[in-house]
Write an enzyme that holds these catalytic residues in place. Sequence first.
Site, PDB file in Angstrom:
ATOM      1  N   HIS A 142       0.851  -1.207   0.189  1.00 15.70           N
ATOM      2  CA  HIS A 142      -0.044  -0.124  -0.175  1.00 15.70           C
ATOM      3  C   HIS A 142       0.920   1.339  -0.103  1.00 15.70           C
ATOM      4  CE1 HIS A 142      -3.258   2.614   1.514  1.00 15.70           C
ATOM      5  NE2 HIS A 142      -2.211   3.489   1.987  1.00 15.70           N
ATOM      6  N   GLU A 143       1.704   1.347   0.993  1.00 14.05           N
ATOM      7  CA  GLU A 143       2.649   2.454   1.128  1.00 14.05           C
ATOM      8  C   GLU A 143       3.502   2.533  -0.140  1.00 14.05           C
ATOM      9  OE1 GLU A 143       2.234   4.631   3.323  1.00 14.05           O
ATOM     10  OE2 GLU A 143       1.097   3.233   4.542  1.00 14.05           O
ATOM     11  N   HIS A 146       1.799   4.432  -2.802  1.00 18.93           N
ATOM     12  CA  HIS A 146       1.920   5.927  -2.903  1.00 18.93           C
ATOM     13  C   HIS A 146       3.171   6.444  -3.579  1.00 18.93           C
ATOM     14  CE1 HIS A 146      -1.816   6.415  -0.420  1.00 18.93           C
ATOM     15  NE2 HIS A 146      -1.205   5.893   0.651  1.00 18.93           N
ATOM     16  N   GLU A 220      -6.231   6.947  -0.829  1.00 20.63           N
ATOM     17  CA  GLU A 220      -6.183   5.536   0.081  1.00 20.63           C
ATOM     18  C   GLU A 220      -6.706   4.462  -0.556  1.00 20.63           C
ATOM     19  OE1 GLU A 220      -4.143   5.457   2.564  1.00 20.63           O
ATOM     20  OE2 GLU A 220      -3.715   7.670   2.464  1.00 20.63           O
TER      21      GLU A 220
END
Length: 315
Positions: A142-143, A146, A220
């Site tokens: 997930h990070e 980003h 997100e």
Amino acid sequence: MAHSRFIKDTGLTARMTLVMFLLGALFVGLVVGLMYALPNYAFLIGVIGLGIAWFQWYNSDTLALKAMRAREVSPEEAPELHGMIDRLCAMADMPKPRVAIAYTDLPNAFATGRSPSRAAVCVTTGILDRLTAEELEGVLAHELSHVAHRDVLVMTLASSAGIVAGMATRGAQYGAIFGGGRRSDNNGAGAFGFLIALVVSLVVYAISFFLTRLLSRYRELSADRAGAFLTQKPSALASALTKITGEIAAIPTRDLRSAQSMNAFFIAPAISGATLSTLSSTHPSLEQRIEQLAKVSAELGRPMDGGFPSPGPEL
């Protein structure tokens, strides 16, 4: 968007593009309004506001790590963490960011940096102590999404209108009270111009605030989806999000308040006892995120195994 193997989400990308367009139009409208209301100050306010936004973007990695008192760690100090990030970066075909650890019981993680080549991924000791290897992999994917999608740049651009509007609001309040520093015969006209600028800036700031929060929630959801497709294990990310949200609720309020300035970066906000489904939230609700991950599981032909903890009542 950076070139990587993270899956593209056309629907979310279209919605984020629309929000960015609206924020851009809002910024242009604010500048034009200030030029008419405060012809002697508009340029200076705009330059200073954009300068602040640029500084925050350019130094985002340093500022975020300092805010969490995080320390960059070497592969020798954290071999398992580095190994996991190495594998995910190879899978995503992206540069490896710097790796840091924040020594706090708050279970969380974040990514920051002005570009994929100047990025950092940070996890807390609280999250390392609580998650399984598969769950941590889901969080890191997930990070890294980003980072690959340059979300720090996106959110910095999105916040520019709000920063300039906030500065204009303060300047207009000062000018309206003190007559804008003009001579007495022009005090009335000067004060009126500052009052107009005050109203315009307040409206722009309010709209920008909610649009930026909306963009953050889309961001997100996009990272959840991209990370889940990269690992092919959406249930692991769902389990991690459920654990993190539940554990955050048990963290003392004083500790949560000290970390709330980082909420826009965290994988889950440091909030307890408040709903996450409000217009002002930086993150979608846990239910929304779990529902989306269930859809990803269906697309992958891997129905959620239901092995993660129950989310319980929404915080």
